[in-house]
Write an enzyme that holds these catalytic residues in place. Sequence first.
Site, PDB file in Angstrom:
ATOM      1  N   GLY A 119      40.956  56.064  59.700  1.00  0.00           N
ATOM      2  CA  GLY A 119      41.155  55.813  58.029  1.00  0.00           C
ATOM      3  C   GLY A 119      42.126  56.997  57.475  1.00  0.00           C
ATOM      4  O   GLY A 119      42.170  56.869  56.299  1.00  0.00           O
ATOM      5  N   GLU A 139      42.496  47.264  61.995  1.00  0.00           N
ATOM      6  CA  GLU A 139      42.299  47.935  63.111  1.00  0.00           C
ATOM      7  C   GLU A 139      41.647  46.750  64.275  1.00  0.00           C
ATOM      8  O   GLU A 139      40.686  46.091  63.895  1.00  0.00           O
ATOM      9  CB  GLU A 139      41.207  48.956  63.033  1.00  0.00           C
ATOM     10  CG  GLU A 139      40.649  49.581  64.004  1.00  0.00           C
ATOM     11  CD  GLU A 139      41.661  50.141  65.072  1.00  0.00           C
ATOM     12  OE1 GLU A 139      41.588  49.778  66.325  1.00  0.00           O
ATOM     13  OE2 GLU A 139      42.405  50.826  64.706  1.00  0.00           O
ATOM     14  N   ASP A 184      50.885  53.740  62.869  1.00  0.00           N
ATOM     15  CA  ASP A 184      50.482  55.018  63.619  1.00  0.00           C
ATOM     16  C   ASP A 184      49.876  54.532  64.890  1.00  0.00           C
ATOM     17  O   ASP A 184      48.722  53.995  65.341  1.00  0.00           O
ATOM     18  CB  ASP A 184      49.286  55.865  62.749  1.00  0.00           C
ATOM     19  CG  ASP A 184      48.973  56.883  63.462  1.00  0.00           C
ATOM     20  OD1 ASP A 184      49.739  57.704  64.053  1.00  0.00           O
ATOM     21  OD2 ASP A 184      47.664  57.420  63.439  1.00  0.00           O
ATOM     22  N   CYS A 237      51.095  60.957  67.743  1.00  0.00           N
ATOM     23  CA  CYS A 237      50.620  62.422  68.006  1.00  0.00           C
ATOM     24  C   CYS A 237      50.711  62.646  69.102  1.00  0.00           C
ATOM     25  O   CYS A 237      50.190  63.208  69.841  1.00  0.00           O
ATOM     26  CB  CYS A 237      49.290  62.484  67.414  1.00  0.00           C
ATOM     27  SG  CYS A 237      47.965  61.341  68.604  1.00  0.00           S
TER      28      CYS A 237
END
Length: 463
Positions: A119, A139, A184, A237
């Site tokens: 979140g 999700e 993401d 990431c």
Amino acid sequence: MIRLPEAYIQQMQMQLQERAEAFLRSYEQPRTQGLRMNPAKIDPRSGGPVLERLRDTFGLEPVPWCETGFYYREETKPGKHPYHAAGLYYIQEPSAMSAVELLDPQPGDIVLDLAAAPGGKSTHIAGKLAGQGLLISNEIHPVRAKSLSENIERMGVTNAVVVSAAPQQLAERFPRFFDKMMVDAPCSGEGMFRKDPEAIAEWSPAHVEMCAARQLDILQSAVAMLKPGGRLAYSTCTFNEQENERTVNELLRQYPQLQLERTERIWPHLHRGEGHFVAVLRLKGMPDEPHAAMTGSAAQPRTRQVGKAKRGGSRPEEAAMRLFQRFAEEALAAGFELPPGEPVLFGEQLYLLPAPAGIPFGSAMLQGLKTLRPGLHLAEVKKDRAEPAHALALALTNAAQARLAVDLAAGSGEAERYLRGETVDGPEARSGWTLVTVDGFPLGWGKQSGTQVKNHYPKGLRR
């Protein structure tokens, strides 16, 4: 000392050449810690005593690429402070704050966070929307979706819907619907090595290839949902080019109507952060084209209808809303107004589905989707009464919005007692639903009788 896979070292040496040594040395440094202020509760630009208290308590220093982001000292443990439970801030790795800043959602936008747990980026988007427009946070993994829903609630977000669906399922439901999208994507996690040893154990060249293929599949579904003129932020990431630049280049090859606006990298040897990659793309077309409404079979309910009326009677939502309004008259201060929305009853739980002006969005669009949070949770309806939801307390911004309130000082221990589920004392004898606050910020509900306030903090959240 972190032991890096030899194949990973070779990958980064080939990618960075003479800069690789400085990059690899960054793994010898401690990881960075960050938190992001919730602008619905506290505005870093305006300052004030609470912000100064936070600066002193946690040793805050500003994150240069996010105006609401701050570094903190690890030993201060802000996640255990009552202000965290009150939703004043979200603990987030500083590099990850860059993605939403680059996407730049604006109040009134319709936004999808496609892989949203836990979140961090969804709550960042919600802060940018400032209660206007619509955020759908998705999700696919149920356990992670639950934590996403809890964080949306803790931050007091009123205009978000949390669902758990495959990207392709959403693409069929929402063609050309969103102004902004955050992807993401699940990745090989190279930027997590300093904080998560499991990420190192899972890494391999084959895992990188698998992640890149999965990321492209997710992005293909995302493009189908982007409105002409809309913008998409793709972030990871991880550091390798296969999951980053090469994936973006392949997407651009497949979709010539996409335009790459910019890419940004945060490197741990150059910046104070664990590392992040973001690419911002725009779908060519006029941004004022109308949103696509559902057509065909996707528009038809696939499960039971929510709130189906009995012959000669009113919809269950209407009866539940009347009970809630009765509670509101008794417990909330005069002048309190709910945001625009459609009442939705899931079992005994009453929600307010966001209803952005001019957008064809309603409860029918959620039929057939696993929905964890269809908007703001208002109350649990029990026979002839409505008990206020914890989410409603956190959606309030101050004690003045409740008729009765008990304020607990963060440093006194009373707030900790409340968070453990214990009874607390009120300032005087009275009765009724009471908003419990910490230094003026809502924490949850209690029910006062005399001078005692019976605790209604959710059992699953108690310490």
